[in-house]
Design a protein around this motif. Structure first.
Motif, PDB file in Angstrom:
ATOM      1  N   TYR A 174       0.844  -1.192   0.000  1.00 30.24           N
ATOM      2  CA  TYR A 174       0.000   0.000   0.000  1.00 30.24           C
ATOM      3  C   TYR A 174       0.880   1.242   0.000  1.00 30.24           C
TER       4      TYR A 174
ATOM      5  N   VAL B 216      -4.425   6.115   1.570  1.00 26.45           N
ATOM      6  CA  VAL B 216      -3.913   5.232   0.519  1.00 26.45           C
ATOM      7  C   VAL B 216      -4.169   5.874  -0.839  1.00 26.45           C
TER       8      VAL B 216
ATOM      9  N   VAL C 186      -2.373   0.780  -4.666  1.00 26.43           N
ATOM     10  CA  VAL C 186      -2.215  -0.583  -4.168  1.00 26.43           C
ATOM     11  C   VAL C 186      -1.374  -1.325  -5.203  1.00 26.43           C
TER      12      VAL C 186
ATOM     13  N   LEU D 290       0.933   5.097   0.778  1.00 27.15           N
ATOM     14  CA  LEU D 290       0.154   6.041   1.571  1.00 27.15           C
ATOM     15  C   LEU D 290       0.853   7.390   1.631  1.00 27.15           C
TER      16      LEU D 290
END
Length: 213
Positions: free
Chosen positions: A152, A163, A166, A154
Motif C-alpha cells: 500500500y 492510501v 495498491v 500512503l
C-alpha cells in the motif's frame, strides 16, 4: 497478463478493506493502521454469512461507509489518467474521480465475498516522523497457493494517512488502468473517458441487478 493482474488486484484489495475509526486513522502510524484495519475487516467478513454467501449490496455498503475515508481517490484518478489529467477542467476532474471511485467500489466489493481463509503477514516498516509518503508491505497467505505480495502506498495528510495506490506483485493498481485511459482520451477526449467509465459502471450495476433475478 493485465487481466490476470486485475483479478489478483481485485481479490487482494477487497480482502484488505479498511474499517478503522476516524480517530485511529489520524493517530496511527501507517503500518499500524494497515494492520489494525485489515484484521478488523477479516473479523467482520469471517462472521458475516451474508457477505460470504455473495451479498454484494452489503459488501458495497461496507465499502462506502468504512473504506472511502481512508483513500485519496482524486490522487488515484490523476495517477491512472496520467499526463492527460492536466487537460481536464475542474468539473471533468471531479466527474472522473467520482466515476473511477464508483468503478473501484463496485469492482472490489465483489472481492469481499471471495474470502476463503486467507491470512495476512505484515512486513516491518522503517520511517520517521518527517516522512509523508511510505509503502507498507504485506503478503496474502493462501492455503495451497503461493503468497501474494500486496503493498500500500500512503501519503500523510492533515486528517491522517491516506492510501493512493495498491501494488500487487509489483504491479500498480492505478497504472494498470493508464494505457486504457490514455487510448480513450486519444480517441474521444476527456469527455469520452468519462462516458466510458459511466458506461462501465452502468454495466456493472445491470449485471448485479440481473444476478438478483
Amino acid at each position: 497478463m493485465k487481466a490476470l493482474v486485475s483479478r489478483v488486484v481485485t481479490f487482494c484489495f477487497g480482502l484488505s478493506m479498511f474499517v478503522a475509526l476516524p480517530a485511529l486513522a489520524q493517530q496511527a502510524a501507517p503500518d499500524a493502521l494497515i494492520k489494525h484495519v485489515t484484521e478488523d475487516v477479516l473479523v467482520v467478513v469471517r462472521a458475516d454469512r451474508d457477505i460470504q454467501s455473495g451479498n454484494t449490496k452489503k459488501a458495497i455498503d461496507l465499502v462506502e461507509t468504512k473504506v472511502l475515508p481512508h483513500f485519496n481517490f482524486q490522487r488515484m484518478t490523476s495517477l491512472a489518467v496520467g499526463r492527460d489529467w492536466s487537460k481536464a477542467t475542474p468539473e471533468q476532474k471531479k466527474r472522473l474521480s467520482d466515476e473511477f471511485r464508483t468503478l473501484l467500489v463496485r469492482t472490489y466489493s465483489n472481492a469481499l465475498t471471495a474470502y476463503r481463509n486467507q491470512t495476512v503477514a505484515y512486513k516491518p516498516l522503517k520511517f520517521t516522523d518527517a516522512d509523508t509518503d511510505v509503502v507498507v508491505k504485506t503478503e496474502i497467505l493462501q492455503p495451497g497457493n503461493k503468497p501474494v505480495q500486496l503493498d500500500y502506498a500512503l501519503e500523510k495528510q492533515a486528517d491522517g494517512w491516506k492510501v493512493y495506490d495498491v501494488i500487487v506483485g509489483g504491479i500498480s493498481l492505478v497504472t494498470n488502468y493508464r494505457d486504457t485511459f490514455r487510448q480513450e482520451v486519444s480517441a474521444a477526449g476527456i469527455d469520452g473517458l468519462i462516458q466510458m467509465l459511466v458506461t462501465k459502471n452502468r454495466q456493472l450495476e445491470a449485471g448485479k441487478s440481473a444476478d438478483k433475478k
